[in-house]
Design a protein around this motif. Structure first.
Motif, PDB file in Angstrom:
ATOM      1  N   PRO A  74       3.111   3.755   4.846  1.00  0.00           N
ATOM      2  CA  PRO A  74       1.675   4.021   5.013  1.00  0.00           C
ATOM      3  C   PRO A  74       1.319   4.595   6.378  1.00  0.00           C
ATOM      4  O   PRO A  74       0.325   5.303   6.514  1.00  0.00           O
TER       5      PRO A  74
ATOM      6  N   THR B 126       0.815  -1.219   0.000  1.00  0.00           N
ATOM      7  CA  THR B 126       0.000   0.000   0.000  1.00  0.00           C
ATOM      8  C   THR B 126       0.846   1.265   0.000  1.00  0.00           C
ATOM      9  O   THR B 126       0.310   2.361  -0.157  1.00  0.00           O
ATOM     10  N   GLY B 127       2.159   1.121   0.159  1.00  0.00           N
ATOM     11  CA  GLY B 127       3.021   2.289   0.142  1.00  0.00           C
ATOM     12  C   GLY B 127       3.556   2.628  -1.236  1.00  0.00           C
ATOM     13  O   GLY B 127       4.270   3.624  -1.406  1.00  0.00           O
TER      14      GLY B 127
END
Length: 227
Positions: free
Chosen positions: A196, A168-169
């Motif tokens: 994140p 997700t980063g």
């Protein structure tokens, strides 16, 4: 991550390439990118849309090698940015349920009892069908075994959806340097990330992204998923 899936541009890109570099400015990668636009790719979203069938070879005015040689580095970078997004989306999707599935209909894979969801797309019936679709987009340099993710059971095709989630980063990837070797173009792909939780930048990661121009379109020959 705000990702989106874009239909692969193998046929359109090949047609533009083989007609000469002047046609490349009309290539649409989902954001109206022309050859003069930045070549940083945007994070994209994998969905359950199936890959397209193999397309027919376009009418050509020159060989793939000749067409690649007359392209400028900036034109190749612009084209590469589109192809990179497409290749990442499709490779990520193939490693899971790229075809629509019915979560309510499941079966256990005999080899390891992994749970698979029934594939509801009528265009594929066996792992071999999935493998053929993959081979139409990637060269044998990118190993893939559809049987690792799909299995047939009692007349149906099932997909084992992996539990691993994407990073997700991941923020995006920039292509630099376009080295031409015959019909092959090698790029340096620099991927950027943030934490994140803190929002702070993480160290970028570098990999090689390679594509090959063929009579029937582009194929990806080297790719490391950035997420």
């Amino acid at each position: 991550m705000g990702k989106r899936l874009m239909i692969p541009l193998a046929a359109a890109a090949a047609a533009a390439l083989l007609a000469g570099c002047s046609g490349m400015q009309h290539i649409d990668n989902g954001s109206s990118t022309a050859e003069t636009q930045p070549v940083t790719t945007a994070p994209t979203q994998t969905t359950t849309a199936p890959p397209p069938a193999t397309t027919a070879a376009p009418v050509t005015t020159m060989s793939p090698e000749q067409a690649v040689q007359v392209c400028s580095e900036q034109e190749l970078l612009a084209l590469g940015a589109s192809l990179y997004d497409d290749a990442c989306n499709m490779l990520s999707a193939f490693r899971g349920a790229v075809y629509p599935t019915d979560p309510a209909q499941t079966a256990e894979r005999p080899s390891d009892q992994a749970t698979g969801q029934l594939v509801t797309d009528d265009t594929v019936h066996t792992p071999a069908d999935v493998q053929a679709a993959f081979d139409a987009l990637f060269t044998e340099d990118i190993p893939y075994k559809a049987e690792d993710y799909y299995f047939a059971w009692e007349g149906g095709l099932y997909a084992v959806v992996p539990a691993a989630q994407p990073d997700t980063g991941y923020m995006g990837t920039e292509l630099t340097g376009a080295k031409v070797q015959g019909t092959r173009v090698d790029f340096t792909a620099v991927s950027y990330y943030t934490d994140p939780e803190t929002g702070e930048d993480r160290a970028p990661e570098t990999a090689v992204f390679s594509v090959i121009a063929q009579e029937n379109g582009w194929k990806t020959a080297a790719l490391t998923l950035p997420y």
